[in-house]
Design a protein around this motif. Structure first.
Motif, PDB file in Angstrom:
ATOM      1  N   HIS A  95      -5.663   9.184 -51.583  1.00 48.19           N
ATOM      2  CA  HIS A  95      -6.370   9.510 -52.818  1.00 48.19           C
ATOM      3  C   HIS A  95      -7.589   8.617 -52.987  1.00 48.19           C
ATOM      4  N   ARG A 103     -17.268   9.721 -54.875  1.00 46.14           N
ATOM      5  CA  ARG A 103     -18.202   8.864 -55.616  1.00 46.14           C
ATOM      6  C   ARG A 103     -19.421   8.522 -54.789  1.00 46.14           C
ATOM      7  N   TYR A 163     -12.835  12.488 -61.142  1.00 35.34           N
ATOM      8  CA  TYR A 163     -13.703  11.985 -62.198  1.00 35.34           C
ATOM      9  C   TYR A 163     -13.236  10.635 -62.722  1.00 35.34           C
ATOM     10  N   SER A 164     -14.209   9.813 -63.099  1.00 34.08           N
ATOM     11  CA  SER A 164     -13.859   8.561 -63.762  1.00 34.08           C
ATOM     12  C   SER A 164     -13.467   8.893 -65.200  1.00 34.08           C
ATOM     13  N   TYR A 165     -12.817   7.958 -65.868  1.00 36.75           N
ATOM     14  CA  TYR A 165     -12.384   8.283 -67.235  1.00 36.75           C
ATOM     15  C   TYR A 165     -13.576   8.519 -68.155  1.00 36.75           C
ATOM     16  N   MET A 183      -4.463   9.542 -70.394  1.00 31.95           N
ATOM     17  CA  MET A 183      -4.137   9.420 -68.972  1.00 31.95           C
ATOM     18  C   MET A 183      -2.829   8.668 -68.817  1.00 31.95           C
ATOM     19  N   ARG A 184      -2.690   7.631 -69.622  1.00 34.61           N
ATOM     20  CA  ARG A 184      -1.482   6.835 -69.515  1.00 34.61           C
ATOM     21  C   ARG A 184      -0.267   7.580 -70.064  1.00 34.61           C
ATOM     22  N   LEU A 187       0.772  10.459 -67.833  1.00 37.44           N
ATOM     23  CA  LEU A 187       1.510  10.054 -66.628  1.00 37.44           C
ATOM     24  C   LEU A 187       2.920   9.591 -66.968  1.00 37.44           C
TER      25      LEU A 187
ATOM     26  N   THR B   8      -3.453  -0.201 -71.677  1.00 38.11           N
ATOM     27  CA  THR B   8      -3.528   1.262 -71.530  1.00 38.11           C
ATOM     28  C   THR B   8      -4.292   1.649 -70.265  1.00 38.11           C
ATOM     29  N   LEU B   9      -4.851   0.674 -69.594  1.00 38.12           N
ATOM     30  CA  LEU B   9      -5.617   1.003 -68.385  1.00 38.12           C
ATOM     31  C   LEU B   9      -4.738   1.357 -67.187  1.00 38.12           C
ATOM     32  N   GLY B  11      -2.979   3.891 -66.788  1.00 40.07           N
ATOM     33  CA  GLY B  11      -3.193   5.325 -66.515  1.00 40.07           C
ATOM     34  C   GLY B  11      -4.440   5.567 -65.675  1.00 40.07           C
ATOM     35  N   PRO B  12      -5.625   5.240 -66.228  1.00 39.60           N
ATOM     36  CA  PRO B  12      -6.841   5.442 -65.442  1.00 39.60           C
ATOM     37  C   PRO B  12      -6.818   4.680 -64.113  1.00 39.60           C
ATOM     38  N   TYR B  13      -6.165   3.531 -64.090  1.00 32.47           N
ATOM     39  CA  TYR B  13      -6.124   2.764 -62.847  1.00 32.47           C
ATOM     40  C   TYR B  13      -5.387   3.526 -61.748  1.00 32.47           C
ATOM     41  N   LEU B  15      -4.893   6.620 -61.537  1.00 30.65           N
ATOM     42  CA  LEU B  15      -5.610   7.849 -61.172  1.00 30.65           C
ATOM     43  C   LEU B  15      -6.929   7.545 -60.450  1.00 30.65           C
ATOM     44  N   ASN B  16      -7.167   6.269 -60.181  1.00 29.40           N
ATOM     45  CA  ASN B  16      -8.439   5.848 -59.578  1.00 29.40           C
ATOM     46  C   ASN B  16      -9.623   6.304 -60.408  1.00 29.40           C
ATOM     47  N   ALA B  17      -9.492   6.213 -61.712  1.00 25.36           N
ATOM     48  CA  ALA B  17     -10.538   6.695 -62.604  1.00 25.36           C
ATOM     49  C   ALA B  17     -11.316   5.557 -63.266  1.00 25.36           C
ATOM     50  N   PRO B  19     -14.195   2.656 -63.127  1.00 27.10           N
ATOM     51  CA  PRO B  19     -15.343   2.207 -62.343  1.00 27.10           C
ATOM     52  C   PRO B  19     -15.010   0.858 -61.689  1.00 27.10           C
ATOM     53  N   GLU B  22     -14.518  -2.403 -63.743  1.00 27.38           N
ATOM     54  CA  GLU B  22     -13.328  -2.397 -64.592  1.00 27.38           C
ATOM     55  C   GLU B  22     -12.051  -2.473 -63.752  1.00 27.38           C
ATOM     56  N   LEU B  43       4.064   4.759 -62.437  1.00 27.02           N
ATOM     57  CA  LEU B  43       3.100   5.839 -62.670  1.00 27.02           C
ATOM     58  C   LEU B  43       2.473   6.308 -61.358  1.00 27.02           C
TER      59      LEU B  43
END
Ligand SMILES: [Zn+2]
Lengths: 199, 247
Positions: A95, A103, A163-165, A183-184, A187, B8-9, B11-13, B15-17, B19, B22, B43
């Motif tokens: 992934h 990117r 996509y980035s958040y 997102m959190r 999941l 809360t990061l 989740g985005p972490y 998902l590799n979301a 930048p 961050e 997760l």
């Protein structure tokens, strides 16, 4: 003849996920290329499928799949089963590579294609050609549908769309903090529904 | 990075979301937040089910290409501790050093880990604290912990974190030039009599890596990095790729 002597042994339920990959991996770590070929058969469909889902371009997807599988070979000695499943280790790598590719090549056409791809993320249009068991696909589909719309969009735009958040927030016209949180919790809900654990 | 929302990061972490900047910041947070690191592990398994759900048979020719390629690829050796003492010769140039916050340092350490060269953590974060990370954290916790940093000729930089009281140092090498086959980076420590002591090798193939030096650190005045022929040299080849004052 007693009953015992005619009784057949219980059929042994062989779970292809249990034991084997880790054993294979131990052999791969010792430089056994035949074991690597078996590991390839087991993992390549998942690696390729995921990368293809993110990148869409078949040639690029093959290229990145090759990078990932070669990296699995090269770094096999560093895999530690105590810290997560083999599938997770390999798919995480896949992934990341796919996302890095997205990117690094953000030309406008790529982005347009990605938008098109992302907008169909919950349809599972490729299920017909997948090799995953239907049960697994069904489970994921079911669990995704249990998410709220915003959770599902946030998770799939990031995971499949690359996509980035911040971009997700832009696309969904939502606050950054909201997207991070969706997102959190998306999941978390997925985890609970699928019944997966960290190790 | 200690506000509640940092948690809360996860989740985005996963998902590799995040930048890049961050991501590095969050990985620094993961290093000392047990609840985030176990959440990340869980997760991640869940997210990867999304990957498994789209599995697709790759073209058959790909397998042959990959098997052909691995036949030409040397595997990384397993991680083992190393140390080796030897001696001689001095150079002597004082180079500038910078001090940064410990937070920045932790981030730098984890970023090195992230490059996967030494695989401080196989997932590039801290789903379980590894020995190296524990050592880095322990070193940072020492009241006499110091950090110096300098450029490496040919590109990149070296950061040395040390604690004289613990007589230990961790060297973080970042962005180094890859060396030709048969060459290796070698680490050195110079004592007050200007004698260089070998402190082990660093891969010539990995651009980012971390090395732990246990012992022989406290009384040293310079850290040096040279390029040598494998399997390393008893004396440093001059001029060094880097020479950094340690005090
Ligand atoms: Zn946390």
């Amino acid at each position: 003849m007693s009953e015992e002597s005619t009784a057949l042994p219980w059929p042994v339920m062989v779970d292809p996920e249990a034991g084997t990959p880790a054993d294979l991996m131990a052999r791969v770590a010792r430089g056994d290329s035949a074991a690597f070929a078996q590991l390839y058969d087991l993992m390549a469909p998942r690696v390729y499928g995921l990368i293809r889902r993110v990148l869409r371009n078949p040639a690029q997807s093959e290229e990145v799949t090759q990078e990932v599988m070669v990296e699995v070979w090269r770094t096999a000695t560093r895999y530690d089963a105590d810290r997560g499943s083999l599938t997770s280790w390999i798919l995480t790598m896949a992934h990341r590579r796919a996302i890095d590719r997205v990117r690094s090549e953000q030309s406008s056409t790529d982005r347009e294609q990605a938008v098109a791809a992302a907008s169909s993320t919950t349809e599972y249009d490729e299920v017909a050609e997948t090799v995953t068991t239907n049960l697994e696909v069904e489970q994921v589909r079911h669990c995704l549908s249990a998410l709220t719309e915003l959770q599902r969009e946030s998770v799939t735009l990031a995971y499949y769309g690359g996509y980035s958040y911040r971009e997700v927030a832009e696309l969904l016209d939502a606050k950054l903090a909201t997207i991070k949180a969706r997102m959190r919790d998306g999941l978390i809900r997925l985890r609970d529904c699928l019944g997966v654990t960290g190790r | 990075m200690t506000t509640p929302e940092v948690h809360t990061l996860t989740g985005p972490y996963v998902l590799n979301a995040l930048p890049e900047d961050e991501r590095i910041g969050f990985e620094a947070h993961l290093a000392d937040c047990q609840s985030c690191s176990s959440e990340v592990a869980e997760l991640r398994e869940a997210a990867n089910k999304l990957g498994t759900a789209v599995a697709t048979e790759p073209p058959p020719a790909l397998k042959a290409r990959i098997l052909a390629e691995i036949a030409t690829i040397r595997q990384l050796h397993p991680l083992v501790r190393q140390e080796e003492p030897v001696a001689p010769q001095p150079p002597a140039v004082k180079k500038g050093y910078t001090r940064r916050s410990f937070f920045g340092l932790a981030a730098a350490g984890l970023a090195v880990a992230g490059a996967g060269a030494i695989a401080i953590d196989q997932y590039r974060d801290n789903s379980r604290t590894t020995k190296e990370n524990e050592q880095l954290a322990a070193l940072l916790a020492e009241s006499d912990a110091q950090m110096v940093r300098g450029d490496v000729k040919g590109g990149g930089n070296a950061t040395v974190v040390m604690s004289p009281s613990k007589d230990r140092a961790i060297v973080l090498l970042h962005g180094l030039q890859k060396l030709p086959n048969g060459k290796t980076y070698q680490l050195w420590l110079m004592d007050k009599s200007r004698t260089m002591h070998s402190a082990g090798l660093a891969s010539g193939q990995a651009t980012d890596q971390a090395k732990l030096i246990q012992g022989g650190v406290a009384d040293k005045i310079y850290f040096g990095l040279t390029v040598e022929n494998l399997p390393g040299s008893p004396t440093p080849t001059l001029p060094p790729a880097a020479l950094i004052a340690m005090a």
